[in-house]
Design a protein around this motif. Sequence first.
Motif, PDB file in Angstrom:
ATOM      1  N   ASP A  13     -39.622  43.511  -3.747  1.00 60.51           N
ATOM      2  CA  ASP A  13     -39.041  42.271  -3.020  1.00 60.51           C
ATOM      3  C   ASP A  13     -39.146  42.684  -1.469  1.00 60.51           C
ATOM      4  OD1 ASP A  13     -38.465  40.964  -5.484  1.00 60.51           O
ATOM      5  OD2 ASP A  13     -36.815  42.442  -5.538  1.00 60.51           O
ATOM      6  N   HIS A 257     -32.625  42.387   8.437  1.00 64.31           N
ATOM      7  CA  HIS A 257     -32.480  42.353   7.075  1.00 64.31           C
ATOM      8  C   HIS A 257     -32.744  43.359   6.067  1.00 64.31           C
ATOM      9  CE1 HIS A 257     -30.808  38.104   6.716  1.00 64.31           C
ATOM     10  NE2 HIS A 257     -31.599  37.876   7.683  1.00 64.31           N
ATOM     11  N   TRP A 259     -33.594  44.121   2.044  1.00 65.16           N
ATOM     12  CA  TRP A 259     -33.582  43.561   0.914  1.00 65.16           C
ATOM     13  C   TRP A 259     -33.355  44.150  -0.114  1.00 65.16           C
ATOM     14  CZ3 TRP A 259     -34.256  38.272   1.301  1.00 65.16           C
ATOM     15  CH2 TRP A 259     -34.615  37.675   2.376  1.00 65.16           C
ATOM     16  N   LYS A 260     -32.224  43.786  -0.787  1.00 66.87           N
ATOM     17  CA  LYS A 260     -31.798  44.657  -1.965  1.00 66.87           C
ATOM     18  C   LYS A 260     -32.328  44.102  -3.183  1.00 66.87           C
ATOM     19  CE  LYS A 260     -27.181  45.190  -2.185  1.00 66.87           C
ATOM     20  NZ  LYS A 260     -25.750  44.809  -2.203  1.00 66.87           N
ATOM     21  N   GLY A 263     -33.961  37.409  -3.067  1.00 67.66           N
ATOM     22  CA  GLY A 263     -33.210  36.849  -2.451  1.00 67.66           C
ATOM     23  C   GLY A 263     -31.955  37.223  -1.994  1.00 67.66           C
ATOM     24  N   GLU A 264     -31.705  38.533  -2.190  1.00 75.65           N
ATOM     25  CA  GLU A 264     -30.494  39.413  -1.819  1.00 75.65           C
ATOM     26  C   GLU A 264     -30.533  40.188  -0.720  1.00 75.65           C
ATOM     27  OE1 GLU A 264     -26.744  41.879  -3.924  1.00 75.65           O
ATOM     28  OE2 GLU A 264     -28.674  41.344  -4.863  1.00 75.65           O
ATOM     29  N   SER A 265     -29.863  40.243   0.401  1.00 72.61           N
ATOM     30  CA  SER A 265     -30.216  41.035   1.700  1.00 72.61           C
ATOM     31  C   SER A 265     -29.182  40.988   2.227  1.00 72.61           C
ATOM     32  CB  SER A 265     -31.333  40.491   2.358  1.00 72.61           C
ATOM     33  OG  SER A 265     -30.675  39.236   2.898  1.00 72.61           O
ATOM     34  N   VAL A 266     -29.064  42.198   3.068  1.00 67.10           N
ATOM     35  CA  VAL A 266     -27.873  42.606   4.010  1.00 67.10           C
ATOM     36  C   VAL A 266     -28.339  42.868   5.413  1.00 67.10           C
ATOM     37  CG1 VAL A 266     -26.218  43.286   2.024  1.00 67.10           C
ATOM     38  CG2 VAL A 266     -27.907  45.011   3.258  1.00 67.10           C
TER      39      VAL A 266
END
Length: 452
Positions: A13, A257, A259-260, A263-266
């Motif tokens: 991702d 960002h 990306w974990k 659509g999921e990031s920190v």
Amino acid sequence: MIPSKKFVVNARDIYQHAKRAGMKHNRAGLVLLASVVVIATVLAGCTGVQDAASPEPTPPAGEDIPEAGGNDSVAAGNNRFAFDLYQELRNDPAYAEENLFFSPYSISSALAITYEGARGRTADEIRAVFHLPVDDTARREGFLAIDAGINSEDSGYTLRTANALWAEETYPFLQDYIETAGRYYSANVTNLDFTTQPEASRITINRWVEERTNDLIKDLLPEGSISPLTRLVITNAIYFKGTWVKQFDENKTANLHFWKGPGESVLVPMMQRTDEEAVYGYAETDTLQVLEMPYAHENGAGLSMLVILPDEIEAAEESLDAQKIEDLRQSLTERRVNVYFPKFSLETTYPLAGTLAAMGMPTAFTDAADLSGMDGTQNLFVSSVVHKAFVDVNEEGTEAAAATGVIINMKTSLGGDETPVFRADHPFIFAILDNDTGTILFMGRVVDPVSP
């Protein structure tokens, strides 16, 4: 210390995100998969009763024994164990999608000293799991040489390791075992009073670990891990601090960002090197990229962090092993690379008894354990193995430490003069009976003593 943050990621991702941003050829350094590689690359007065013979395989008749470690080098065996343990941990539901970080060399060192006192099937299993050389000389001199190299005090970085034996002061260990641990592993003996002062002994051992890891590893042995039945504790500590040859400019670090998953990031502080001097060992395949970031040094070949950045992390983990790492390292070429690399700190704790048993050495943790090379009896077994590790990566460089403790206790089923311990601290069954006839009058069980 900073608690662990989520760090196991889906690199596919990240790559897709980068690709959408027009960065397909500038992927290097977006994320790190180096928990185990950091250390793996860094490493590229008891009374004697009688002498004990060297460990000899004596498998019980009709039982299968795991494949032996062979006569490979200690370094090769350590690296094989590193990836074996990595696979075991990543597949453990307790660590699913969690950060992983450990020192395979710390664990191997402590268990190699344990192996020196093991015999029969117990020794065979330990040797197979840790891929230890069968030949005594190759194994012992291999650890001796690696430890000497680690402790050579290169002025460009700090790297050191230490072993120790902590023995119950009244218990007679074999002189041959004590001398072997001291001569080849620099594991000198300190006598402690485990029988009447178990908690004070635990504090003493933990203080030794803290001192040798620059206070990064605290409370290696948890409360209650040392008991009046403890006879020996084997410890290893390893510490590293180094600066990058090409340090990152702190002013260029920015929150970007990470990306974990889909659509999921920190947001993480991402370090950057995109200047003309950003020249690194680099390689890429159809499915991954490799970056080698060296640490400053003055003597020898030095140390590096090897970063593996795959498109699909799950697929990469399944196929990654010691040989593939070596192949990737051999494929590196020096070239300019735009590097984006996250700052991070990890702190991990692994109780390893169950893990090591599942990997192929269950006997050491049972009443069938044979550690007679330590004391000449069948009275001892390994009650627990605990490992802690810490790493901090920033613009200047890396600081990492780890420690391993192997706790060896008396078997509680033994007779003789050993005072038994009856600790009803878990569910039990009880009965009230007639002593004359043996008739049971009342019978029950207790699973919650405070419940009516």
